[in-house]
Design an enzyme around this catalytic site. Structure first.
Site, PDB file in Angstrom:
ATOM      1  CE  LYS A 259      -3.299   2.605   2.815  1.00  0.00           C
ATOM      2  NZ  LYS A 259      -4.146   2.511   4.260  1.00  0.00           N
ATOM      3  CE  LYS A 271      -6.654   8.568   8.181  1.00  0.00           C
ATOM      4  NZ  LYS A 271      -7.326   7.338   9.100  1.00  0.00           N
ATOM      5  CG  ASP A 282      -1.847   5.236   5.058  1.00  0.00           C
ATOM      6  OD1 ASP A 282      -1.775   4.036   5.807  1.00  0.00           O
ATOM      7  OD2 ASP A 282      -2.919   5.372   4.576  1.00  0.00           O
ATOM      8  NE  ARG A 345     -10.867  -1.354   3.832  1.00  0.00           N
ATOM      9  CZ  ARG A 345     -11.438  -1.598   5.120  1.00  0.00           C
ATOM     10  NH1 ARG A 345     -12.490  -2.390   5.217  1.00  0.00           N
ATOM     11  NH2 ARG A 345     -10.641  -1.263   6.235  1.00  0.00           N
TER      12      ARG A 345
HETATM   13  N1  BES Z   1      -4.442   4.192   6.864  1.00  0.00           N
HETATM   14  C1  BES Z   1      -5.753   4.032   7.850  1.00  0.00           C
HETATM   15  C2  BES Z   1      -5.383   2.913   8.781  1.00  0.00           C
HETATM   16  C3  BES Z   1      -4.462   3.298   9.916  1.00  0.00           C
HETATM   17  C4  BES Z   1      -4.928   4.174  11.145  1.00  0.00           C
HETATM   18  C5  BES Z   1      -3.194   3.164   9.887  1.00  0.00           C
HETATM   19  C6  BES Z   1      -4.051   4.247  12.353  1.00  0.00           C
HETATM   20  C7  BES Z   1      -2.230   3.512  11.027  1.00  0.00           C
HETATM   21  C8  BES Z   1      -2.606   4.177  12.229  1.00  0.00           C
HETATM   22  C9  BES Z   1      -6.720   3.337   6.729  1.00  0.00           C
HETATM   23  O1  BES Z   1      -6.699   3.874   5.530  1.00  0.00           O
HETATM   24  C10 BES Z   1      -7.858   3.858   7.544  1.00  0.00           C
HETATM   25  O2  BES Z   1      -8.341   4.921   7.560  1.00  0.00           O
HETATM   26  N2  BES Z   1      -8.646   2.786   8.030  1.00  0.00           N
HETATM   27  C11 BES Z   1      -9.871   2.925   8.467  1.00  0.00           C
HETATM   28  C12 BES Z   1     -10.927   2.213   7.875  1.00  0.00           C
HETATM   29  C13 BES Z   1     -12.262   2.149   8.449  1.00  0.00           C
HETATM   30  C14 BES Z   1     -12.944   3.560   7.786  1.00  0.00           C
HETATM   31  C15 BES Z   1     -13.112   1.111   8.098  1.00  0.00           C
HETATM   32  C16 BES Z   1      -9.734   2.762  10.154  1.00  0.00           C
HETATM   33  O3  BES Z   1      -9.157   1.956  10.574  1.00  0.00           O
HETATM   34  O4  BES Z   1     -10.298   3.563  10.802  1.00  0.00           O
HETATM   35 ZN    ZN Z   2      -4.897   4.553   5.064  1.00  0.00          ZN
HETATM   36 MN    MN Z   3      -7.845   5.575   5.416  1.00  0.00          MN
END
Ligand code: BES
Ligand code: ZN
Ligand code: MN
Length: 494
Positions: A259, A271, A282, A345
């Site tokens: 990724k 966010k 990321d 994803r």
């Molecule tokens: N890059 C984030 C995941 C992440 C979160 C990595 C904290 C490192 C630290 C990913 O793209 C994301 O935002 N995932 C969401 C998915 C959700 C919206 C289903 C998450 O984990 O909150």
């Molecule tokens: Zn992400």
């Molecule tokens: Mn994200």
């Protein structure tokens, strides 16, 4: 220089000659051993005195710095814990702690006397070498140390060492440090373009070829999910492929997919602003893949490998994709986007489907900072491991035992796939609310794999560390580079 790129070796040191900073590991249950005596002698018996007085007990993680008016000006004692519990990971950590102490005391070199272990388990020299180099890593790119601060420039290993392990340790640790650099650069520097340039540079090695597709190129190929995420960013997105042909022509390759989100603001599902800066990490999955390919370029293992990196930012603005949008991925599946922050994803969907279709790999491993949920589950200490093939899963677990990079398996039972059913498209990009978030991410990816043996590593917790670790300062960790390099090398060497 942000890390030392070499470890010199001296099998037969003379302790009457000056050594700026000498580190010595001591087991809790052994105390002073044979190899320590010449040092103790050079220190006028200081070491044995310290030991007798119990000022130093050899406990794991314990450190004591001795000053002496003689050629051995500073000798650091490093606790190794119980000898029967000693592992190559503990050797790596002890070496890292030794270098950390040398750096803290502004030494320009660190010399380590190799550990005299009862278990001449293979891999100790490699682990120590890695610990030394990894422990020397600092990200100094944008804030150079003050001029009067001496930089650590030399690492020396004293005593018996396995030469091949030493050189392999150098290759692996150097690749991890490069991965850390890619991770630590901020998002305004480490753009998809910059990642593509790194891939091009690696691709100059023999048996390697790098191809980079831009927005129009991958959109025409049908990568609607990657195009959707990239819609909100002005940084040109890239789809990067590195092909390595070290095996027989026509043999199916091993596939690696990472990724490469160079910044994840969440998109329209934005966010919270607190700690959003951490989302520069990321692209860690991509950095891991590049680190592994760096090792492959140097060691030239006899197998074919294909590496794919979808890379973009996830921003918001007038052209960004919206919650509710439906996109079509490379394999034709339609995806309802219910949260634009579940973007990893999406870009991986296209990359996985593309690799399966175009390269017909015999195995795929993907690396992604995919879910915050894996941090809730495992913290910063282990990567989430999910997959569809018990043998490949076991292979990753075995490699992880060797490299000390913890992985922990979560289930991928079919029932979880119900959670990503959509009313209006083939699937949606989120699961059942906040439940089983890491598994929801993985079952989504599974839709783009088909029957190929596959392992998904969710490295959202391990790719970067908040606090300093024994052989890594806080920041990008370079996780899984050694793990998968080890797995690939074990494959060709067994
Ligand atoms: N890059 C984030 C995941 C992440 C979160 C990595 C904290 C490192 C630290 C990913 O793209 C994301 O935002 N995932 C969401 C998915 C959700 C919206 C289903 C998450 O984990 O909150
Ligand atoms: Zn992400
Ligand atoms: Mn994200």
């Amino acid at each position: 220089m942000s890390y030392v790129k070499q470890v010199d070796h001296n099998p037969d040191p003379d302790f009457t000659q000056p050594v700026e900073f000498l580190a010595i590991g001591i087991f809790q249950d052994k105390g002073l051993q044979e190899s320590h005596h010449p040092v103790d002698l050079a220190l006028g018996g200081l070491m044995s005195k310290v030991w007798e007085r119990k000022d130093f007990q050899g406990k794991k993680g314990e450190r004591l710095l001795l000053h002496y008016d003689g050629p051995l000006a500073r000798v650091a004692l490093i606790g190794l814990g119980q000898s029967d519990k000693f592992t190559s990971e503990l050797a790596r950590q002890a070496a890292g702690r030794a270098v950390g102490l040398a750096q803290k005391h502004r030494a320009d070199g660190c010399t380590l006397l190799t550990f005299e272990s009862d278990q001449p388990q293979s891999g100790f020299t490699q682990a120590i070498t890695e610990g030394l180099i990894l422990g020397s890593y600092r990200f100094t790119e944008y804030k150079k140390p003050a001029d009067d601060e001496p930089e650590l420039t030399s690492l020396i290993l004293y005593g018996q060492a396995h030469q091949e392990e030493l050189s392999r340790g150098i290759v692996l640790a150097t690749a991890v440090c490069r991965t850390r650099d890619l991770q630590n650069h901020p998002a305004n520097i480490m753009t998809p373009t910059r990642l593509a340039e790194e891939a091009q540079r690696i691709g100059e090695a023999s048996n390697m070829k790098t191809t980079v597709m831009d927005r129009d190129g991958f959109t025409e190929l049908g990568m609607g999910a990657l195009a959707g995420v990239a819609a909100g960013s002005n940084q040109p997105p890239k789809f990067i492929v590195i092909e390595y042909s070290g095996g027989q022509a026509g043999d199916a390759p091993f596939a690696l997919v990472g990724k490469g989100l160079t910044f994840d603001a969440g998109g329209i599902s934005i966010k919270p602003s607190a700690k959003m800066d951490e989302m520069k990490f990321d692209m860690s999955g991509a950095a891991t893949v590049l680190g592994i390919m760096e090792v492959v370029a140097q060691l030239q293992p006899r197998l074919n490998i294909v590496a794919a990196i979808p890379s973009t930012e996830n921003l918001l603005g007038g052209s960004a994709q919206r919650p509710g949008d439906i996109v079509r991925a490379y394999n034709g599946k339609t995806i309802e986007i219910l949260n634009t922050d579940a973007e990893g994803r999406l870009i991986l969907a296209d990359a996985l489907a593309y690799v399966v279709d175009q390269h017909k790999p015999f195995a795929i491993i993907d690396f992604a900072t995919l879910t915050g949920a894996v941090l809730i589950t495992l913290g910063h200490r282990a990567s989430g491991l999910l997959g569809n093939d018990d043998d490949l899963i076991a292979e990753v677990q075995r490699a992880a035992e060797k490299t000390g990079e913890r992985v922990w398996q979560l289930p991928l039972w079919d029932e979880y796939s119900d959670d990503i059913k959509s009313k209006v498209a083939d699937i949606k990009n989120i699961g059942d609310g906040r439940l089983a978030g890491t598994i929801a991410g993985a079952v989504f990816l599974k839709e783009f794999i088909g029957d190929t043996p596959w392992v998904h590593l969710d490295i959202a917790g391990t790719a970067w560390q908040g606090k300093d670790q024994p052989y890594a300062p806080g920041g990008g960790s370079g996780v899984a580079v050694r793990l998968i390099a080890q797995l690939l090398l074990d494959r060709v060497e067994r």
